[in-house]
Design a protein around this motif. Sequence first.
Motif, mmCIF file in Angstrom:
data_model
loop_
_atom_site.group_PDB
_atom_site.id
_atom_site.type_symbol
_atom_site.label_atom_id
_atom_site.label_comp_id
_atom_site.label_asym_id
_atom_site.label_seq_id
_atom_site.Cartn_x
_atom_site.Cartn_y
_atom_site.Cartn_z
ATOM 1 N N SER A 1 0.843 -1.190 0.000
ATOM 2 C CA SER A 1 0.000 0.000 0.000
ATOM 3 C C SER A 1 0.879 1.241 0.000
ATOM 4 O O SER A 1 1.860 1.315 0.739
ATOM 5 N N SER B 1 -3.894 -2.071 6.696
ATOM 6 C CA SER B 1 -4.836 -0.966 6.846
ATOM 7 C C SER B 1 -4.893 -0.491 8.298
ATOM 8 O O SER B 1 -5.043 0.706 8.555
ATOM 9 N N GLN C 1 -1.900 1.707 8.669
ATOM 10 C CA GLN C 1 -2.123 2.976 7.986
ATOM 11 C C GLN C 1 -2.964 3.912 8.869
ATOM 12 O O GLN C 1 -2.647 5.093 9.015
ATOM 13 N N TYR D 1 -2.068 7.752 10.414
ATOM 14 C CA TYR D 1 -2.907 8.952 10.309
ATOM 15 C C TYR D 1 -3.170 9.527 11.692
ATOM 16 O O TYR D 1 -3.128 10.734 11.912
#
Lengths: 124, 170, 334
Positions: C30, C53, C56, C60
């Motif tokens: 990714s 994910s 990720q 953030y």
Amino acid sequence: MKTRTWIIIFSLACVLCVCVWLYFSAFLSPSETVGIYQDGVLVKQIDLSSVTQPEEITLSGEYGDNVILVSHGHIKMQSADCPDKLCVKHGELKSSASPIVCLPNKIVIKFEDNAPSADAMTGR
Amino acid sequence: MKTKKMIFTSVLTALALVSFVIEASIPPLTPIYGVKLGIANIFTLFTLYSIGAPYAFALLILRITIGSIFTGQLVSFLYSLAGGLLSFLLMILLKRFFPLRQLWVLSVLCAVTHNLGQLLTAVLITQTPQLMYYLPVLAVSGIIAGAFTGLCAQLVLKRLQKQISKQLNT
Amino acid sequence: MKLLRLFCIFIAAVTAISFGGCDIGSVYSSEFFAMDTVMTITAYGDNRENAVSAAQDRIYELDDLLSVQKEDSEIYKLNREKSLSVSPDTLSVIKRSKEISSLTDNCFDITCEPLMRAWGFYSGLKNKVPSQDEIETALKGVGTEHIKIDKNTVTLDKNTSLDLGAVAKGYASGEVYRVLKENGVSSALISLGGNVRAVGSKPDGSDWSVAICDPDDSTKQAGTLKISDTAVVTSGGYQRYFEENGQIYHHIIDTETGYPANSGLKSVTVVSQDDTLADGLSTALFVMGLQNAKKLYADNSSLFGAVFITDDNKIYITDNLINNFSSERSFEII
């Protein structure tokens, strides 16, 4: 076995060895990167194509000092304190198949393999 | 009888040492370790075929030890010893298959083994497996040098063997 | 002829099987933007997509806490209000930063914000060489002694502001490492804009190979490191700089002088098990220069290894990297 059989065997062995040697010398194309090892440990790596000024490197061992001369594209053993000085007589390092060796001080100078491709890059 | 053998061996050891020292003082032909004639080996073979294995062994060990001291190269002592012992082992194991007529064949086999032993020691000491590149060169050199020293010993023995055994057995 | 045909079929079958053997579907990669840079996570294993994910999302989250520029980040608020009760993540980054500062004799300092601002290294500002006065003013608030921590409340002195730019990515890569591991990934390579982190080794068991960027040409490599389960971080003046009157000014500011560090190094790459340390140290070693870095290494050789590229293009590596580093260029071991 007959003497003639032995002669044939030894001749064949000689021919075979010469072939192997030629194969080594031809296919192990020298890179420009050489490694200097002492006691099996890498002491210094040099890219001969990047050397501009001739430089002397001195390594000491049990049998005194070995002086290595590095210049653009060339590396050789300049002088050695060991008794036989075979490393000095070897002259310049020319092929991967014949590294410069100083057995008394356990020094080996040889061409290195080139760096492989990477999975990631740091610092871009 | 035993005394005679011992005296004979010591004379031969002295000769081997002289030839060893002379050979060591000749500049080497190539810069590769181990490429040399090994004239001293003529005497080991000579002793093995004329006097016997224990005497040849004594000669070999003495020659290597004293030779290393004479030439001042104590490092080469290890290499010589490794090569010497390995080839001597092969020599006594295979001797019975080779009559005097084929002594040179045995000599070739031993010379090649000798060089192999030296090379393996060098690989171990310097920790550089790449030195095995020299194997083909050392093998050819071993074949040539072994044939030479073997033939020398063989030709001399052919002429002297009868007289020697007569001398030793009286 | 029949035999020949059989042979051809056999060869085709073998080829098909061997290609089928390399199951290309088992990798997930990714690429995304966060912390002002491009990030890539490549993971192998069964739970790879979920793991990536989750990682990720974690990045953030951290970016929203630690950014100097995002107006709702904790750091932004702290810099404005000078006292704030912060989240455990922010607190932990600040604490680690202080530790690294004291380890490196303050060659690494997160209170460099006023200086970075003076030199215009924030978006919306114009890069410029500040006047001596501006630098003097900015230097007033610089120094880790201006940060007070009481439980989870961080208090800054009047002139002090924080910039976690030199550790945030390192902390984030450590967190990504943890998240991936928690999600059952045992083989992955994380690249957060040049901060590289290996999780385990490659699926085939071999080491990852991480190239070190050539400071003079970012398409080339100065060398390669073979690593597994380790973080690799490079800091270099070439990464961000501006030119004024023919002079080059880069973004790694020496908090001692207030000017871009001029220690004779083009880049420093740090290898360590500790992501945050690797990130902070790469900056610190760059600022302190080769000689001081050597001394620091002598006392802490179990903590990290490093590769230095000097202004005259020489490469030096620490002796614990001998077996990991390879290069076509000359290098010396220190």
